[in-house]
Design an enzyme around this catalytic site. Sequence first.
Site, mmCIF file in Angstrom:
data_model
loop_
_atom_site.group_PDB
_atom_site.id
_atom_site.type_symbol
_atom_site.label_atom_id
_atom_site.label_comp_id
_atom_site.label_asym_id
_atom_site.label_seq_id
_atom_site.Cartn_x
_atom_site.Cartn_y
_atom_site.Cartn_z
ATOM 1 N N GLU A 500 0.903 -1.049 -0.167
ATOM 2 C CA GLU A 500 -0.009 -0.053 0.066
ATOM 3 C C GLU A 500 0.803 1.159 0.048
ATOM 4 O OE1 GLU A 500 -3.045 -0.400 -0.844
ATOM 5 O OE2 GLU A 500 -3.282 -2.703 -0.289
ATOM 6 N N HIS A 506 3.289 6.199 -5.484
ATOM 7 C CA HIS A 506 3.077 6.462 -6.904
ATOM 8 C C HIS A 506 2.134 7.550 -6.864
ATOM 9 C CE1 HIS A 506 0.492 5.077 -10.697
ATOM 10 N NE2 HIS A 506 1.341 6.037 -10.990
#
Length: 706
Positions: A500, A506
């Site tokens: 996660e 990202h």
Amino acid sequence: MKKLLFVIFVLGLALVSCQSQKKENSTTMENPFFKEWTTPFGVPPFDEIKVEHYVPAVKEGIQQQQAEIDAIVANTAEPTFENTILEMDKSGELLSKVSGVFGPLNSANTNEEMQAVAREISPLTTQHRDNIMMNPELFKKVKAVYEKRNDQGLDAEQLRVTEKYYQDFVRSGANLSSEDQEKLKKINTELSGLSLKFGENLLAETNKNFKLVIDNEADLAGLSEDVVARAAEDAKKSGEDGKWVFTLAKPSMIPFLQYAENRDLREKLYRGYFMRGDNGNENDNKEAIQKIIKLRDEKAELLGFDNYADYVIDNNMAKTPEAVYDFLMKLWEPALDMAKQDVKEMQAIINREGGDFKLASWDWWYYNEKLRKEKFNLDEGEIKPYFSLQNAKDGIFYVAKNLYGLKFIKRDDLPTYHEEAEAYEVQEADGSLLGVLYMDFHPRDGKRVGAWSTGFRQASYTKDGKRIPRIGSIVMNFTRPAGDTPALLSFDEVSTLFHEFGHALHGLFTDGPYDRTAGSVPRDFVELPSQIMENWAAEPEVMKVFAKHYQTGEPIPDELIEKLQKSGTFNQGFITGEYVAASLLDLDYHTAENAEIDDVRAFEKASMDKIGLIPEFIPRYRSTYFSHIFAGGYSAGYYVYYWAAVLDTDAFYAFKETGDLFNPEVAAKFRELLAKSGSDEGMNVYVNFRGKEPSIEPYLKKKGLM
Ligand SMILES: [Zn+2]
């Protein structure tokens, strides 16, 4: 137009129903969504936002965006990138602001009132989206810009965002004649009804139509006490007091298949499982499958594709079904070889024990457990003391610092939506602000199960080029601390945190001028940024840094690391094989010539015979309970999980090959991939990072398949 608009309001709808209480008493001035947020970094003022603020803010947000769209349409000037695409891309600011808070909270911290709000706003936003995507005047303008896109002096990003918007419209049928649009709408309606029916049938077949009731204690031989206790509880619940009940839910079925010595009962239970939806009763799914496949084929043809797989995969990194077939067969062959080897070893155990039978699919789990014990023995209890939650957090921060120079500074002064959620300021190596990340670790009422990454605000730019940093959030359901013992995680949980956190990075790094394309990646790319992080968690060099005994401070011993690594390759012939077999079945359905499936069983058998599936195991999902592809959103797309696994391993090898897990040049290139992930086709973005297309060998090696 933020991507959020399309996804956020579908969450949490099928939950508890309760009467929606209309509260219109809050005036516009008191509603925090209508004010500028003066909190640090502009994080949502969670303490001021009340449930009654959402609906009026959503309604106002819809009106504002509709007015922006109307203005684009009403503009009499010739359509250009600026007056059409850019205006559309930056529209809907208020709606994004509300949905950016509501969506994440309805998953991580919901209650009946929030769910009622979700039910109230979901149809509003769906309708709003349709109003935009089916607005013929708007499409005319988008199409005009698209058709002259190459002689307007647009840069690469402008070209891409223009093409993406155009495709969004076309893929929704905007280019069809009104007659064909009516056909498409009818197909879509029929398809959603059939998918619903498929899911309902499966639910009945799983939960209602079968249970294994045991009334002879001897038939429980081999099962552990807690499994027996749970079966007694399940019996009580289903009115079989004093007996034991096993169901087709995996937490009930798998331990029985693994440990129950009674072979006939294992067969009975597993047959119950793999015949779901294929029993010729009122919950049989075969007819629904035939209709779904036929309708999807018609839809693909209407939209100009040869078949449904072409239509779906065209939007993905793989681009064509052929590329996916090719990919899957490279996994299938070594997996099948390994599975055959395991069959031999398990048969040897049967023979040694004097069993006079051939290994069958209902024996796989049972003899595989015996094989596992023979080969190595991993005890979770030995591992956990090295993985306190604090250690795992230290681990992700250590990796992020060494790769990208990032600093995570806990900020207790930021508002949070729950006392257990932690807020971190994320700084670049030079101390400048990258964004904010919330982390929320433990289960509680009002939090859905699983782990996920989301955000209260996506990284973006205003129309005049001002950067707005990401406010991200990761949510988990990890073991809680108990008494004086800190939260001790399993290695699975540690991997989940790294995973996660990879999605979070990202989002933080994403850096593109347009909302439609920034960070927007195809489905078979989306797990690359997350899964790659799990590789660092499993590296002995990294584990030695963060995995320290919570009492003694000793780093995790080599022998335990070795056991952990071995467990990652065990039974991969079966695990990979059953997954790939199901992925191939999915593709076969969605590329079928003329899409007339006369006989679902025969179709499935031919599909599996073609690849030489052995009778000792069956695909992970047989057709009649393959809800990912017939009731969920993974049609012609079940392959994406392994596609991303191959990508992440290949990408990680870019670091390994240099002999430096934190090689600064590779890290800089990988950060560029994350930042620019939506700026081009997935494969181009990848090749730009790696210098070549991904290769499958690193993955096969990692899983012991070569
Ligand atoms: Zn993920």
